[in-house]
Design a protein around this motif. Structure first.
Motif, PDB file in Angstrom:
ATOM      1  N   ARG A  94      -4.168 -28.545  57.964  1.00  0.00           N
ATOM      2  CA  ARG A  94      -3.123 -29.487  58.385  1.00  0.00           C
ATOM      3  C   ARG A  94      -1.889 -29.304  57.498  1.00  0.00           C
ATOM      4  N   THR A  95      -0.731 -29.643  58.077  1.00  0.00           N
ATOM      5  CA  THR A  95       0.534 -29.496  57.353  1.00  0.00           C
ATOM      6  C   THR A  95       0.641 -30.536  56.241  1.00  0.00           C
ATOM      7  N   ILE A  96       1.196 -30.126  55.111  1.00  0.00           N
ATOM      8  CA  ILE A  96       1.408 -31.041  53.991  1.00  0.00           C
ATOM      9  C   ILE A  96       2.884 -31.049  53.645  1.00  0.00           C
ATOM     10  N   ILE A  97       3.400 -32.172  53.198  1.00  0.00           N
ATOM     11  CA  ILE A  97       4.818 -32.280  52.856  1.00  0.00           C
ATOM     12  C   ILE A  97       4.967 -32.322  51.343  1.00  0.00           C
ATOM     13  N   THR A  98       6.184 -32.055  50.874  1.00  0.00           N
ATOM     14  CA  THR A  98       6.466 -32.035  49.438  1.00  0.00           C
ATOM     15  C   THR A  98       7.610 -32.987  49.120  1.00  0.00           C
ATOM     16  N   ALA A  99       7.683 -33.384  47.844  1.00  0.00           N
ATOM     17  CA  ALA A  99       8.753 -34.261  47.373  1.00  0.00           C
ATOM     18  C   ALA A  99       8.926 -34.058  45.877  1.00  0.00           C
ATOM     19  N   PRO A 100      10.136 -34.229  45.354  1.00  0.00           N
ATOM     20  CA  PRO A 100      10.358 -34.097  43.902  1.00  0.00           C
ATOM     21  C   PRO A 100       9.708 -35.249  43.133  1.00  0.00           C
ATOM     22  N   GLU A 101       9.522 -35.038  41.828  1.00  0.00           N
ATOM     23  CA  GLU A 101       8.911 -36.061  40.976  1.00  0.00           C
ATOM     24  C   GLU A 101       9.708 -37.357  40.937  1.00  0.00           C
ATOM     25  N   VAL A 102      11.029 -37.254  41.108  1.00  0.00           N
ATOM     26  CA  VAL A 102      11.891 -38.437  40.950  1.00  0.00           C
ATOM     27  C   VAL A 102      12.062 -39.209  42.258  1.00  0.00           C
ATOM     28  N   THR A 103      11.333 -38.841  43.306  1.00  0.00           N
ATOM     29  CA  THR A 103      11.437 -39.550  44.578  1.00  0.00           C
ATOM     30  C   THR A 103      10.910 -40.980  44.436  1.00  0.00           C
ATOM     31  N   PRO A 104      11.681 -42.004  44.824  1.00  0.00           N
ATOM     32  CA  PRO A 104      11.171 -43.377  44.760  1.00  0.00           C
ATOM     33  C   PRO A 104       9.931 -43.538  45.644  1.00  0.00           C
ATOM     34  N   ILE A 105       9.042 -44.425  45.227  1.00  0.00           N
ATOM     35  CA  ILE A 105       7.805 -44.628  45.992  1.00  0.00           C
ATOM     36  C   ILE A 105       8.124 -45.057  47.421  1.00  0.00           C
ATOM     37  N   GLN A 106       9.144 -45.908  47.579  1.00  0.00           N
ATOM     38  CA  GLN A 106       9.517 -46.349  48.919  1.00  0.00           C
ATOM     39  C   GLN A 106       9.909 -45.160  49.782  1.00  0.00           C
ATOM     40  N   GLY A 107      10.607 -44.190  49.183  1.00  0.00           N
ATOM     41  CA  GLY A 107      10.990 -42.986  49.917  1.00  0.00           C
ATOM     42  C   GLY A 107       9.784 -42.153  50.312  1.00  0.00           C
ATOM     43  N   LEU A 108       8.797 -42.080  49.391  1.00  0.00           N
ATOM     44  CA  LEU A 108       7.565 -41.344  49.719  1.00  0.00           C
ATOM     45  C   LEU A 108       6.858 -41.973  50.914  1.00  0.00           C
TER      46      LEU A 108
END
Length: 447
Positions: free
Chosen positions: A294-308
């Motif tokens: 299945r596809t997985i997404i990525t995000a930087p360490e500084v991404t706010p939890i709400q954004g995640l």
């Protein structure tokens, strides 16, 4: 001073006392009543809507209406000082005339006692009592004073306007900005402090405060704060077969595994879900996990939890790979990690048994409830006992009662465990004290 004049002065003093108390009560009611409380009452349709709207306007224009109350308090004080001192002095002199004090000394004593008595009455009747009433029940007091205060404001308006303009002019001379009610904004710390006071006063449930604190913390945290670090990350390789990963799932218990290339955690290709694996294993378990990737997404360490969370909802994925500043894998965040920030730790089937049933009391020593199931006992200690499989009982208490003649204080050895009955009520084992002998060689299995 004639008796008629004395009676008139006393009547005037009583009236002025009343108005002084009224303006002090109005002042503290205005300050203590929150705009949000008035808005809530209006939305709920509680009370007189006209009075509530007028009160809301007063609170929104607080400086102007406080000036009205201060004018009223000042005028009352001036009138009381003008009429009251001489009137009370005369009353005291009349009372003390029976004493052998000279006339000059009598008037001096009367003047001092008159000032003291008038000050006492003014402080108690027109300051402390109305102030305490307004602090204790600000909303009720404001509803009582709102209509007359509205008319007093109209009557005093020219004088109030002059005083406000003069005061703002003096403030500007000092280079200070005039007070503005719209700037009365509470910080998170102030909101939490007020909420704690509301919990203490019984107006707010403590769980509401807990969720409020977690919500504030939630918005202040970023992905790095809640992620599972790469050193703790369990992954499978793209070349592994479905059967291999299913066996891995049976050992580790995780329902999802990131899939990497060349066993390199910096090369995460996607993730596999245990449901897909088991379904594929029923057909052909020898195929590679790439077939159910299945596809997985990525995000930087500084991404706010709400954004995640928003990304997870949009992409319909429960797992995100967190990248460091160099683009390498720093860790992962799952939907469960986010939910636990708001609702606390939520144990599921792969977590340890609830601490309500098994409590560690020392090295290799535990306090265990008799209600603990045999399966949970095995799962917690990661052991396998064949006699448990053959037992008809479900709980550890039932197993002991089924196979042993148990009484309070008995110690029963099962494999590498000594189980001592510490609470025995009505032929049922409530609690056990369990000691584990690690030196014994007993067949063990992991999750």
């Amino acid at each position: 001073m004639t008796n008629d004049q004395l009676a008139i002065n006393l009547i005037i003093m009583l009236i002025v006392f009343y108005f002084a108390a009224f303006f002090v009560a109005a002042e503290f009611a205005l300050v203590q009543t929150r705009k949000s409380a008035l808005e809530s009452a209006l939305d709920a349709g509680k009370g007189n809507k006209r009075k509530l709207r007028t009160a809301l306007k007063m609170v929104q224009e607080l400086n102007e209406y406080l000036s009205t109350t201060q004018v009223g308090v000042s005028l009352s004080g001036i009138i009381l000082g003008w009429i009251g001192e001489g009137t009370i002095e005369l009353l005291i002199v009349d009372v003390l005339q029976v004493t052998p004090i000279s006339t000059s000394a009598l008037h001096a004593v009367g003047a001092v006692l008159g000032v003291l008595l008038l000050t006492y009455l003014e402080v108690v009747l027109t300051e402390i009592i109305p102030k305490n009433l307004s602090i204790d029940m600000p909303m009720k007091m404001l509803m009582l004073v709102v209509t007359p205060l509205h008319y007093f404001h109209i009557i005093f308006y020219p004088f109030v306007w002059l005083l406000n303009v003069s005061a703002m002019g003096v403030i500007r001379l000092f280079g200070l900005p005039p007070a503005d009610e719209s700037n009365d904004i509470l910080t998170q710390t102030e909101i939490l402090r007020l909420s704690r006071n509301a919990v203490t006063g019984g107006n707010l449930d403590k769980n509401d405060l807990l969720y409020m604190q977690r919500a504030f913390d939630f918005n202040d945290k970023v992905a790095k704060d809640i992620m599972v670090d790469r050193t703790s990350l369990e992954v499978v390789d793209i070349t592994d077969s479905v059967k291999t990963v299913v066996n891995y799932y049976l050992r580790e218990g995780f329902s999802r595994f990131p899939v990497v290339a060349n066993n390199d955690k910096d090369k995460i290709l996607g993730y596999v879900y245990v449901y897909d694996l088991i379904r594929q294993a029923q057909v052909d378990g020898t195929v590679l996990v790439s077939k159910v990737l299945r596809t997985i997404i990525t995000a930087p360490e500084v991404t706010p939890i709400q954004g995640l969370l928003q990304q997870m909802i949009k992409k319909q994925t429960p797992i995100v790979v967190i990248l460091d500043e160099y683009g390498g894998t720093s860790g992962i965040v799952t939907d469960k990690d986010i939910y636990e920030e708001l609702f606390g730790v939520v144990k599921d089937e792969i977590d340890d048994v609830s601490s309500e049933y098994i409590i560690k009391t020392g090295d290799h020593a535990y306090r265990i409830s008799g209600k603990t199931t045999l399966y949970d006992f095995e799962r917690f200690f990661r052991v396998k006992n064949r006699s448990f499989d053959e037992a008809e009982s479900v709980t550890i208490a039932g197993y002991l009662l089924e196979n042993y003649k148990v009484k309070y204080g008995d110690v029963i050895t099962i494999g590498q465990f000594d189980l001592k009955v510490t609470e025995f009520n009505r032929n049922y084992i409530d609690w056990l004290e369990v000691t584990r002998h690690t030196e014994e060689n007993v067949e063990e299995t992991t999750k």
